[in-house]
Design a protein around this motif. Structure first.
Motif, short mmCIF file in Angstrom:
data_model
loop_
_atom_site.label_atom_id
_atom_site.label_comp_id
_atom_site.label_asym_id
_atom_site.label_seq_id
_atom_site.Cartn_x
_atom_site.Cartn_y
_atom_site.Cartn_z
N CYS A 834 -12.75 3.68 3.82
CA CYS A 834 -12.56 3.82 5.26
C CYS A 834 -12.23 2.47 5.89
CB CYS A 834 -13.80 4.43 5.91
SG CYS A 834 -14.09 6.16 5.46
N GLN A 835 -12.90 1.42 5.44
CA GLN A 835 -12.62 0.08 5.96
C GLN A 835 -11.18 -0.34 5.65
OE1 GLN A 835 -14.98 -3.04 4.21
NE2 GLN A 835 -14.85 -4.32 6.02
N GLN A 836 -10.71 -0.04 4.41
CA GLN A 836 -9.34 -0.40 4.02
C GLN A 836 -8.32 0.39 4.81
OE1 GLN A 836 -8.56 -2.99 1.95
NE2 GLN A 836 -6.53 -2.58 2.81
N LEU A 837 -8.59 1.69 5.03
CA LEU A 837 -7.69 2.50 5.85
C LEU A 837 -7.56 1.93 7.25
CD1 LEU A 837 -8.86 6.06 4.73
CD2 LEU A 837 -6.59 5.10 4.36
N VAL A 847 -0.30 4.97 7.12
CA VAL A 847 -1.50 5.18 6.32
C VAL A 847 -1.44 6.55 5.65
CG1 VAL A 847 -4.00 5.23 6.31
CG2 VAL A 847 -2.80 3.72 7.89
N LEU A 848 -1.71 6.57 4.35
CA LEU A 848 -1.70 7.81 3.59
C LEU A 848 -3.13 8.18 3.17
CD1 LEU A 848 1.37 7.07 1.31
CD2 LEU A 848 1.31 8.47 3.38
N PRO A 849 -3.42 9.46 2.92
CA PRO A 849 -4.78 9.88 2.54
C PRO A 849 -5.21 9.23 1.22
CG PRO A 849 -3.46 11.77 3.19
CD PRO A 849 -2.52 10.62 3.08
N LYS A 874 -17.81 4.72 11.89
CA LYS A 874 -17.95 3.26 11.90
C LYS A 874 -16.59 2.56 11.83
CE LYS A 874 -20.12 -0.58 9.43
NZ LYS A 874 -21.01 -0.97 8.31
N HIS A 875 -15.68 3.11 11.01
CA HIS A 875 -14.39 2.45 10.80
C HIS A 875 -13.26 3.14 11.57
CE1 HIS A 875 -16.32 0.02 7.74
NE2 HIS A 875 -16.77 1.12 7.16
N HIS A 876 -13.62 4.12 12.43
CA HIS A 876 -12.64 4.77 13.32
C HIS A 876 -11.51 5.42 12.52
CE1 HIS A 876 -14.79 2.65 16.48
NE2 HIS A 876 -14.56 1.50 15.85
N ILE A 877 -11.86 6.18 11.50
CA ILE A 877 -10.88 6.83 10.64
C ILE A 877 -10.96 8.35 10.83
CG2 ILE A 877 -10.19 7.26 8.25
CD1 ILE A 877 -9.62 4.43 9.28
N TYR A 991 2.21 14.14 -8.73
CA TYR A 991 1.70 13.63 -9.99
C TYR A 991 1.19 12.22 -9.79
CZ TYR A 991 5.72 10.48 -10.71
OH TYR A 991 6.62 9.47 -10.60
N GLN A 992 0.35 11.76 -10.72
CA GLN A 992 -0.09 10.37 -10.74
C GLN A 992 -0.23 9.96 -12.20
OE1 GLN A 992 -4.21 11.63 -8.96
NE2 GLN A 992 -4.48 9.59 -9.86
N GLY A 993 0.05 8.70 -12.47
CA GLY A 993 -0.04 8.21 -13.83
C GLY A 993 0.76 6.94 -14.01
N PHE A 994 0.74 6.42 -15.24
CA PHE A 994 1.36 5.13 -15.53
C PHE A 994 2.88 5.19 -15.39
CE2 PHE A 994 -2.31 3.54 -18.42
CZ PHE A 994 -3.14 3.53 -17.31
N LEU A 995 3.49 6.37 -15.43
CA LEU A 995 4.93 6.47 -15.26
C LEU A 995 5.37 5.82 -13.95
CD1 LEU A 995 7.70 7.54 -16.18
CD2 LEU A 995 7.17 9.69 -15.00
N PHE A 996 4.58 6.06 -12.91
CA PHE A 996 4.91 5.46 -11.62
C PHE A 996 4.18 4.14 -11.43
CE2 PHE A 996 4.41 4.71 -7.10
CZ PHE A 996 5.70 4.91 -6.62
N SER A 997 2.85 4.17 -11.67
CA SER A 997 2.10 2.93 -11.45
C SER A 997 0.71 3.08 -12.02
CB SER A 997 1.99 2.63 -9.95
OG SER A 997 1.12 1.53 -9.72
N ARG A 998 0.21 1.96 -12.54
CA ARG A 998 -1.19 1.89 -12.89
C ARG A 998 -2.02 1.75 -11.60
NH1 ARG A 998 -2.39 0.53 -18.18
NH2 ARG A 998 -0.56 0.28 -19.55
N PRO A 999 -3.36 1.88 -11.72
CA PRO A 999 -4.19 1.56 -10.55
C PRO A 999 -3.96 0.11 -10.13
CG PRO A 999 -5.45 2.78 -12.16
CD PRO A 999 -4.15 2.44 -12.83
N LEU A 1000 -3.78 -0.12 -8.82
CA LEU A 1000 -3.40 -1.44 -8.31
C LEU A 1000 -4.51 -2.02 -7.46
CD1 LEU A 1000 0.22 -0.55 -7.16
CD2 LEU A 1000 -0.45 -1.70 -9.28
N PRO A 1001 -4.64 -3.35 -7.45
CA PRO A 1001 -5.58 -3.99 -6.52
C PRO A 1001 -5.09 -3.78 -5.10
CG PRO A 1001 -4.27 -5.63 -7.66
CD PRO A 1001 -3.96 -4.34 -8.32
N VAL A 1002 -5.96 -3.93 -4.15
CA VAL A 1002 -5.65 -3.58 -2.77
C VAL A 1002 -4.56 -4.47 -2.18
CG1 VAL A 1002 -7.45 -5.05 -1.79
CG2 VAL A 1002 -6.71 -3.02 -0.54
#
Length: 1016
Positions: A834-837, A847-849, A874-877, A991-1002
């Motif tokens: 919520c803070q990052q959003l 902003v995406l879900p 708290k984070h107004h989301i 879909y989600q997976g390494f084809l498009f992207s690995r998990p990324l840092p913020v």
């Protein structure tokens, strides 16, 4: 001026009727309630007068609104004529009469203030409205009430006053019910003073002359006929009731005479100004019969009218009102209606007033009774309302109280107080004489009883010494003495056993030889049964029933020691032996399964390990845990669970050797010790035998139950592994068996211990990770299969250990979910997302879900909903930016709790997705029940969906199923273009997976969000 004087005199006479009602009702009720009845009559006069002055008179005689109620004249005061003041005073007395009627019917069980509220309702709402309908404008001659305009005649209030009071009384007594004991027998509840009631009736007759005579509102020549008609109706009402009751019951009842007189007065009140004396006498006589039959009708339907208010005032009032057009001349009515027309108007008035009064009064009284009970408590009613409502005592009550205290305490020595010159005092005086005689008799009998008790005590002391069986035998074993206790113990009387052989009668055949040898040896110390010792032996009663006994033997010498006799003191110790056996059973056995318990097993295991260590033997331990046992208890109940545990115990006993030890370790856990067994192949055979034995079903609650167990096996070779360590190893192996799919067995291996140690290490380090904030989040994009546009993100938890670096989620997440830390970590994830959003919004980015994974423990906590709300606020989301991922297992458990929580969260636009769909229960029922938005196809099916027909079929089926239910479909773990192409063909959404992207840092997401805008 003469008219005013006449109205005032009549008002005074009507006021005198209050004294008549008080005497009448006080005499008809029991003495313990007489004060309550009297004060209620006083208070209802005061309350009704006050309420009538405030607004009742205005509602009744003010300017009419549509002929229904008055609109002025409230708080009667101001510039009025003397005649109007006299008229008001007269009407106040009428209102008081209507209210007082209710008092008698509800006597002896209605609370004082409850009756007060009823007075206010009747005087303020019910009586004035009906009076307005019939009498508004009566003083001026300009009739305004709708009934009056129709020609309704009720001269002095047979209906307006008396029937109104009767209807209210009927409603009240229906609501509060009968007095205690009223209909338990045919006898009436007697009154306290019938002469007082007769005096009340005479006062009412005198006051009624003013009641009817004053209703002319003028001192004219019609008054003598009105008064004569009133008197004749009362006389013939009394006579007809007396004759009727005599013919009916063979006795002339006082209450019937009184109520017949009053019924005649009520009936003639409506028409006394237009009747002839002959017709008045007939009306009175008819009313007397109506009153008597009316009382019988109420008794039939168990309606308790304490003094006969309903028959007298309601039934007679209706009769008198309807009799007017039938028994009088239309010329006297002065309204131009014929007999049939006038009867219709009279009937309409009776019915409309009755319907209005009963409906309104019953509704108001019912509402009042709901908030303030109208009836006193049973205890208060039994005690009497004089005391319970007013703390007002009487001589009779004090006398009864003193007698009751003597009954409760059992002390009759104290005389009761005598009140001189009263009836109660005479009773008390005679009661004291009876007490004196009773005390004399009691003292004499006490002395006799004490002498008897002393004699019995001396005899009891002797008998107490002979509680044991005492018998004497000679050297040949013949019985010479046999006491009462012995008769009871052995089941034979002394005459039947005299001179019979003790050994043949009472010693089991297997012990004959031993007992005979001891007798021949004169029970010396060299024999198995000896003198002056507590010998534990077994004896038998009649029919050969054996029992354990303690035998003490003493010797007596007769004729200068030439003859010997032996006295046996025998004590039946059956109960002591049973108690010892029970204590042994409780100490070493499980009460449910009859297997050895934990305490015994630990001692036995330690002994066997020590024996194996000394003799170079080995032993094997099996640790068994039932699979899904909690589900049995939760669905079928603990009785079914207990039945299943007993079945398991019996099955295990059937699979082991005599030397093997089976123990219920606790709950649904069992241990089996196999001494001298160490070979794996033999242990495997035994484990398979146990699994096979438990496959047999049992029936519980009409359903077949199967016991499945996971078995862990550990070996202590040469007794080198200590007991606690051996149990722990078997437990580890059992846990591994559960991990391998349950209902199987597994041997302990050293790496299992290492695995457990590693788990403990990870769990300990996780606590430090929470404390030192070592967790962080990475975000993996979720991409639209058709457009390639990013649809959202999934927040993934990562752990940066200070020494071991980045630790795989597959290592720490399962441990975290089983610990108490998971809720704290989930709270960190939700707040971080919520803070990052909020930060992305502040930067102006689209902003995406973001999806967040929840565990079972998160859903089970009552504060889960509030934690999510707090984070969003708290984070107004907005809730639409947050998606919660749950597993199929979570849906299958705590169904109602899950639905409730998900529904509340969904009201904030939060979406729900089912993670790893297809690997769990995959039940259609929860897809229908639960508010789910998205299905995620597990990577296990996606990884080979482009090359494996089965996986392709499963993925296609899941997409089709989700589409048919209107759900969004996401495929996890997409790593190749061919996998994506297949998913496009099935019309998978995201879909989600390494084809498009690995998990990324913020810090890499910002650029991805900007790039996504151009993709669109």
């Amino acid at each position: 001026m003469l008219d005013i004087v006449w109205i005032v005199i009549c008002a005074a006479l009507v006021l005198l009727m209050q004294a008549g009602f008080t005497c009448l009702e006080t005499g008809f009720v029991r003495n313990k309630n007489s004060i309550n009845v009297a004060i209620k009559n006083l208070m209802d006069l005061c309350l009704s007068s006050a309420v009538f002055w405030l607004f009742g008179f205005g509602l009744m005689f003010g300017d009419s609104f549509l002929g229904l109620l008055g609109t002025d004249g409230f708080m009667f005061s101001g510039d009025y004529t003397p005649l109007q003041y006299a008229f008001f005073l007269f009407q106040v007395m009428f209102c008081g009469t209507a209210i007082t009627i209710v008092s008698g019917a509800v006597a002896e069980r209605m609370s004082f203030w409850g009756y007060g509220f009823i007075c206010i309702m009747v005087a303020g709402v019910i009586y004035p409205v009906t009076g307005h309908w019939a009498w508004n404008g009566v003083l001026t001659g300009a009739t305004q009430g709708w009934l009056g305009r129709l020609g309704f005649i009720d001269f002095a209030g047979s209906t307006v006053v008396h029937s109104v009071g009767g209807w209210c009384a009927l409603a009240a007594i229906i609501i509060i019910g009968p007095r205690i004991g009223r209909f338990e027998s045919n006898a009436k509840i007697p009154g306290s003073s019938l002469p007082l009631s007769v005096l009340g009736a005479l006062l009412l007759l005198f006051g009624w002359l003013g009641f009817n005579g004053g209703s002319t509102f003028a001192a004219d020549d019609s008054i003598p006929l009105i008064l004569l008609n009133t008197f004749l109706a009362a006389v013939f009402g009394c006579l007809s009731a007396a004759i009727y009751s005599t013919l009916k019951t063979k006795t002339t009842e006082v209450s019937a005479c009184i109520n017949g007189l009053l019924g005649g007065l009520v009936a003639i009140t409506a028409c006394c100004h237009v009747m002839t004396p002959l017709a008045s006498a007939f009306i009175g006589a008819s009313a007397g019969v109506i009153v008597c039959t009316g009382e019988q009708l109420l008794i039939k339907y168990k309606i308790d009218d304490a003094i006969g208010v309903v028959p007298v005032h309601l039934f007679s009032g209706i009769f008198g009102t309807l009799a007017l057009p039938l028994l009088s001349s239309s010329e006297n009515w002065g309204i131009g209606l014929n007999t049939w027309q006038q009867f219709q108007v009279q009937l309409l008035g009776v019915c409309s007033i009755g319907l209005y009064v009963f409906t309104v009064s019953f509704t108001l009284f019912k509402i009042l009774n709901y908030f303030y009970p109208l009836r006193v408590s049973e205890e208060a009613e039994m005690k009497g309302l004089n005391i319970s409502e007013h703390m007002a005592s009487s001589e009779i009550y004090n006398l009864l109280g003193a007698m009751q205290r003597q009954e409760q305490q059992g002390d009759f020595k104290q005389a009761v107080v005598v009140e001189p010159f009263t009836e109660a005092g005479q009773i008390a005086k005679q009661y004291n004489r009876v007490l004196a005689r009773v005390n004399t008799e009691i003292n004499a009998r006490d002395q006799v009883l004490n002498d008897f008790k002393n004699s019995e005590s001396r005899k009891g002391a002797i008998l107490n010494a002979s509680l044991d069986c005492i018998l004497t035998i000679n050297t040949q074993g013949q019985i010479k003495e046999f006491n009462l206790a012995a008769e009871k113990c052995f089941g034979l009387s002394a005459p039947r056993v005299f001179n019979c052989n003790f050994i043949e009668l009472f010693v089991p055949p297997t012990a004959h030889k031993e007992f005979t040898e001891s007798l021949n040896g004169l029970f010396s110390v060299n024999t198995s049964i000896a003198l002056n010792q507590h010998n534990k032996i077994t004896l038998q009663r009649i029919h050969g029933i054996e029992f354990p006994a303690e035998l003490s033997i003493t010797q007596a010498d007769l004729l200068g020691k030439k003859l010997k006799e032996f006295t046996f003191h025998i004590r039946d110790i059956t109960k002591q032996v049973e108690m010892q056996n029970k204590m042994h059973q409780l100490a070493f056995y499980d009460p449910l399964t009859k297997l050895f318990n934990r305490h015994y097993f630990i001692d036995k295991l330690s002994q066997e390990i020590a024996f194996a260590n000394r003799h170079r033997n080995s032993l094997l331990l099996m640790f068994l845990d039932l699979d899904h046992f909690k589900d049995v208890n939760d669905t079928l109940g603990h009785d079914a669970g207990d039945l299943l545990l007993r079945h398991v115990a019996e099955s295990l006993n059937s699979c082991v050797r005599n030397d093997d030890i089976v123990c219920r370790w606790g709950g649904d856990e069992f241990l089996i010790l196999f001494p001298g067994l160490e070979k794996h192949n033999v242990a495997s055979v035994k484990a398979q035998e146990i699994l096979q034995a438990l496959c047999l079903p049992i029936i519980a609650e009409g359903r077949e139950l199967y016991a499945q167990v996971s078995i862990g096996i550990a070996i202590s070779q040469y007794g080198k592994v200590e007991s606690q360590q051996l149990i722990q190893r078997a437990d580890m192996a059992m846990y591994e068996a559960k991990q391998q799919g349950r209902n199987t067995y597994c041997f302990f291996l050293p790496e299992m211990e290492e695995k457990i140690n590693q788990r403990f290490y990870i769990e300990s380090e996780l606590r430090n990770a929470v404390k030192n904030e070592e967790f962080f989040l990475q975000y993996q994009p979720k991409v639209n299969c058709q457009t390639g546009v990013i649809d959202g993100f999934e927040a993934l938890l990562r752990w940066q250990h200070p020494e071991k670096g980045l630790i795989s989620p597959g290592v720490f997440i399962p441990i975290l979910e089983q610990s108490n830390l998971i809720n704290e970590v989930t709270n960190f994830v939700i707040h971080s997302v919520c803070q990052q959003l909020n930060k992305w919004e502040a930067k102006g980015l689209t902003v995406l879900p973001v999806a967040v994974n929840l565990s079972m423990k998160d859903f089970q906590l009552d504060g889960c909903y509030q934690r999510v709300c707090d984070a969003l606020q708290k984070h107004h989301i907005h809730g639409s930016l947050l998606e919660l991922e749950i597993t199929e297992t979570m849906l299958a458990k705590n169904t109602e709790q899950c639905i409730s929580l998900m529904s509340r969260l969904q009201k904030m636009d939060i979406k729900f997705s089912v993670d790893d769909f297809g690997t769990g229960y995959s039940s259609m029922s929860y897809l229908k029940k639960f508010p789910i938005n998205t299905l995620k196809i597990d990577r296990a099916f996606v990884s080979e969906c482009d090359v494996n027909k089965e996986d392709a079929a499963i993925c296609s089926a899941i997409v089709a199923l989700g589409k048919s239910l209107g759900l969004k479909i996401i495929a996890e773990g997409v790593e190749t273009q061919s996998q994506l192409d297949f998913l496009k063909q099935t019309e998978c959404d995201v879909y989600q997976g390494f084809l498009f992207s690995r998990p990324l840092p913020v810090d890499e997401i910002d650029a991805l969000l900007i790039e996504n805008i151009f993709r669109k």
